[in-house]
Each structure stands twice: as C-alpha cells, then as structure tokens.
Scaffold this motif. Structure first.
Motif, short mmCIF file in Angstrom:
data_model
loop_
_atom_site.label_atom_id
_atom_site.label_comp_id
_atom_site.label_asym_id
_atom_site.label_seq_id
_atom_site.Cartn_x
_atom_site.Cartn_y
_atom_site.Cartn_z
N THR A 1 49.58 33.49 49.55
CA THR A 1 48.57 32.77 50.34
C THR A 1 47.93 31.61 49.58
N ILE A 2 48.31 31.41 48.32
CA ILE A 2 47.60 30.43 47.50
C ILE A 2 48.02 29.00 47.82
N SER A 3 47.13 28.09 47.50
CA SER A 3 47.39 26.67 47.70
C SER A 3 47.68 26.00 46.36
N SER A 4 48.02 24.73 46.42
CA SER A 4 48.26 23.97 45.19
C SER A 4 47.01 23.90 44.32
N ALA A 5 45.84 23.95 44.95
CA ALA A 5 44.58 23.86 44.20
C ALA A 5 44.43 25.03 43.22
N VAL A 6 44.92 26.21 43.61
CA VAL A 6 44.84 27.38 42.74
C VAL A 6 45.70 27.17 41.49
N ILE A 7 46.88 26.63 41.71
CA ILE A 7 47.78 26.40 40.57
C ILE A 7 47.25 25.27 39.69
N GLU A 8 46.62 24.29 40.30
CA GLU A 8 45.98 23.23 39.52
C GLU A 8 44.87 23.80 38.66
N ASP A 9 44.10 24.76 39.22
CA ASP A 9 43.04 25.42 38.47
C ASP A 9 43.63 26.20 37.29
N TYR A 10 44.78 26.84 37.54
CA TYR A 10 45.44 27.61 36.47
C TYR A 10 45.92 26.68 35.35
N LYS A 11 46.48 25.55 35.77
CA LYS A 11 46.93 24.55 34.79
C LYS A 11 45.77 24.08 33.93
N ASN A 12 44.64 23.78 34.55
CA ASN A 12 43.46 23.32 33.82
C ASN A 12 42.91 24.41 32.90
N ALA A 13 42.96 25.66 33.37
CA ALA A 13 42.47 26.78 32.57
C ALA A 13 43.32 26.94 31.31
N MET A 14 44.64 26.78 31.44
CA MET A 14 45.53 26.88 30.27
C MET A 14 45.27 25.73 29.30
N THR A 15 45.13 24.53 29.85
CA THR A 15 44.88 23.36 28.99
C THR A 15 43.56 23.51 28.24
N ASN A 16 42.52 23.92 28.96
CA ASN A 16 41.21 24.11 28.33
C ASN A 16 41.20 25.29 27.36
N GLY A 17 42.14 26.19 27.57
CA GLY A 17 42.24 27.35 26.68
C GLY A 17 43.01 27.07 25.41
N GLY A 18 43.46 25.83 25.25
CA GLY A 18 44.11 25.44 24.00
C GLY A 18 45.62 25.55 24.00
N PHE A 19 46.23 25.86 25.15
CA PHE A 19 47.69 25.94 25.20
C PHE A 19 48.28 24.53 25.12
N SER A 20 49.41 24.40 24.45
CA SER A 20 50.05 23.10 24.27
C SER A 20 50.63 22.62 25.60
N PRO A 21 50.81 21.29 25.75
CA PRO A 21 51.44 20.76 26.97
C PRO A 21 52.82 21.38 27.23
N ALA A 22 53.57 21.66 26.16
CA ALA A 22 54.89 22.26 26.33
C ALA A 22 54.79 23.65 26.93
N THR A 23 53.81 24.45 26.47
CA THR A 23 53.62 25.80 27.01
C THR A 23 53.17 25.75 28.45
N VAL A 24 52.23 24.85 28.76
CA VAL A 24 51.74 24.71 30.13
C VAL A 24 52.89 24.31 31.06
N SER A 25 53.71 23.37 30.62
CA SER A 25 54.84 22.92 31.43
C SER A 25 55.83 24.05 31.67
N ARG A 26 56.08 24.85 30.64
CA ARG A 26 57.01 25.97 30.77
C ARG A 26 56.50 26.99 31.80
N CYS A 27 55.20 27.28 31.74
CA CYS A 27 54.60 28.24 32.68
C CYS A 27 54.64 27.72 34.12
N LEU A 28 54.36 26.43 34.30
CA LEU A 28 54.44 25.83 35.63
C LEU A 28 55.87 25.89 36.17
N SER A 29 56.84 25.68 35.29
CA SER A 29 58.25 25.75 35.71
C SER A 29 58.60 27.15 36.18
#
Length: 303
Positions: free
Chosen positions: A56-84
């Motif tokens: 039921t989730i929207s793109s906004a939820v995944i955008e929030d998750y992406k921001n949470a990972m970035t703010n949590g100190g995860f590298s761009p490579a790790t964030v990209s891998r998780c989104l993939s």
C-alpha cells in the motif's frame, strides 16, 4: 511445546520473494544474503513507521526511507544498493499481480563515484604467487588456489565451489557453473602444474573423507570457505610486503587489467569473467586509460 511464529504480511512477501530468487532465479548464496539483509532493513523501517502492508505504500515512503539511511550515515553506494533491492522486489510483486506499480522506480539513486578496482602490478603478482611453500602440504594447496584465481579471473565463491570433476588438466581448462550459466575457462601451464602438484601430493593428505568432491579443502578436510581463503590471502600479502588493500577480488581485477594491457579483446574478457553487461568489463579499460594518462604527465618533459 513449540510455538508457531506468526509472520506479518511484509515478512511473508519477503520470504516468497527470496524463495523466487533461490528457486527460480538460481541466485547465489551471497546475492540471497545481501537481498535479505537489505530488505529486512527496509521492513524494520516500515515497522517503525507502523506500516503493516508494503503493497500500500507510496513513493513518498521510500523517499523517507532513503533520507533516513542518508541521515543515518550510510554511504551513497549502500543506499543505492538497498533501493535497487526494493525496486527488484516490487518488480516481482508486479509480475505476480500483487501490486500494479513500482513506487521505488521514481526514487533516483544519488550519484557517487565508484571506487577504482585495486590492481596489482605484474611484479606484485609474481611476488604474491611465490609466497606459498613448495614443500608444505598447505603451501602446495595455497599456491594452486592463487594460480587458479589469477589464471582464470573467477570469483572466490566460484573457486571454493569447484569440484574435482570441474577441472580437466589434460585439456587445461576448468568448468565453472553459476546458477544456470556455465563457462569453460582455459588454464596456463603454470596453473596446470600447480593444481596437478596439489592433487598428487597434498589434497589426499588433507581430505577427511575419500568421497569428498570439493577441489580445495581446509585443514579439517572439508570444502574451503570464503573466510578461510581470505585469511590465507591476507597472510601471503603481508609476507610479500604488498601494502595495497588486497581482497580475493583483487586477483580478478588484476587478471582482467593485465589481459587488456596485453591486447586481449574486451568481449573475450567479458565472457571469461561472466559479466552480463559489457559496462562491468569496460571499467578495466578506463583503468588503463588513467594509467597511460598518469605516465604521460609523469614522464613527458613538458607535461
């Protein structure tokens, strides 16, 4: 008395997706573990956000998750891998008519510069391969493993998955199977000699059971593990006084770069390495361009 664990809908969907990867896609154990780890992080985020049904989730939820990972100190490579991983799971859900669209498709990866592959020089390869003892049982085994990796460019998971029947020393090749894909890779004479020496004088002293199929075994007589090989490689890198960051993949990178440097066709290298996309192989060509540019700047009298 045992208690049945009640799975949430999200957990059930993840389990079905991982089963699909394992049974249908024939993904490797490493790939399965990576997807399971990354997607469990996502499910934890949904749970903390009180979202019980990921369909039921929207793109906004995944955008929030992406921001949470970035703010949590995860590298761009790790964030990209998780989104993939999330995109891939939703594609599976679309294929099975669970959802109609992929909310992760609209979320773009942050651009990041891929780390250049670590390449050993020809001299460093020679020094590294000369480290194992030619008289010690383990040294003979280790020399065979190192020679085989550099001779073929296979991954360490492919190395330790090899069985005796996968090696043909008479015709000088190995048969490498990954999922439904298979490759025949030639061996140079030094590698053939090293493997032959291992089979004749070392392996039979190491194996725990006569019917053991694994080509390379550890001191317990069982199939060599990734961790076991990594420790072996690290030890020899230290004794060779090579202070670059060396991993099992370093020999694969060096194999590809050295073949290109000596005139091999990039498509042949792609086939040997088992790359589905030529872009994965082309980064070695970029390495050689950078090397040539650095030499020009260093040695041209007017540079």
């Amino acid at each position: 008395m045992t208690t049945d664990v009640v799975m949430t809908r999200n957990e059930k969907l993840l389990e079905e997706y991982l089963l699909y990867l394992r049974e249908t896609k024939k993904s490797s154990n490493n790939t399965l573990q990576a997807y399971e780890r990354d997607l469990n992080k996502f499910l934890d985020f949904l749970k903390s956000s009180r979202i019980d049904d990921l369909t039921t989730i929207s793109s906004a939820v995944i955008e929030d998750y992406k921001n949470a990972m970035t703010n949590g100190g995860f590298s761009p490579a790790t964030v990209s891998r998780c989104l993939s991983a999330i995109r891939s799971m939703f594609q599976y859900l679309i294929m099975n008519d669970v959802v109609d669209s992929n909310p992760a498709r609209e979320i773009h990866n942050e651009k990041f510069e891929k780390k250049a592959p670590q390449i050993l020089t020809n001299k460093e390869i020679e020094i590294l391969l000369s480290q194992p003892s030619s008289t010690d049982v383990k040294g003979i085994r280790d020399r065979a493993m190192l020679e085989l990796l550099y001779a073929t460019g296979i991954k360490v998971t492919e190395l330790i998955s090899l069985d005796i029947d996968d090696v043909n020393l008479q015709l000088a090749f190995i048969h490498c199977v990954k999922g439904e894909k298979e490759r025949i890779i030639s061996l140079y004479p030094l590698a053939v000699r090293a493997i032959s020496n291992y089979l004749e004088s070392s392996r039979k002293l190491l194996v725990a059971k006569p019917d053991e199929k694994a080509l390379f075994v550890n001191v317990s007589g069982e199939r060599m593990t990734r961790q076991g090989f990594w420790k072996i490689l690290k030890t020899y890198a230290e004794s060779a006084k090579i202070y670059k960051e060396i991993t099992p993949h370093t020999l694969r990178h060096s194999f590809a770069a050295h073949l290109l440097e000596n005139g091999a066709d990039i498509h042949d290298i792609q086939e040997i390495l088992g790359h589905a996309d030529i872009s994965s192989t082309q980064r070695y060509a970029q390495f050689l361009k950078n090397k040539a540019k650095n030499s020009y700047i260093k040695f041209h009298p007017r540079a």
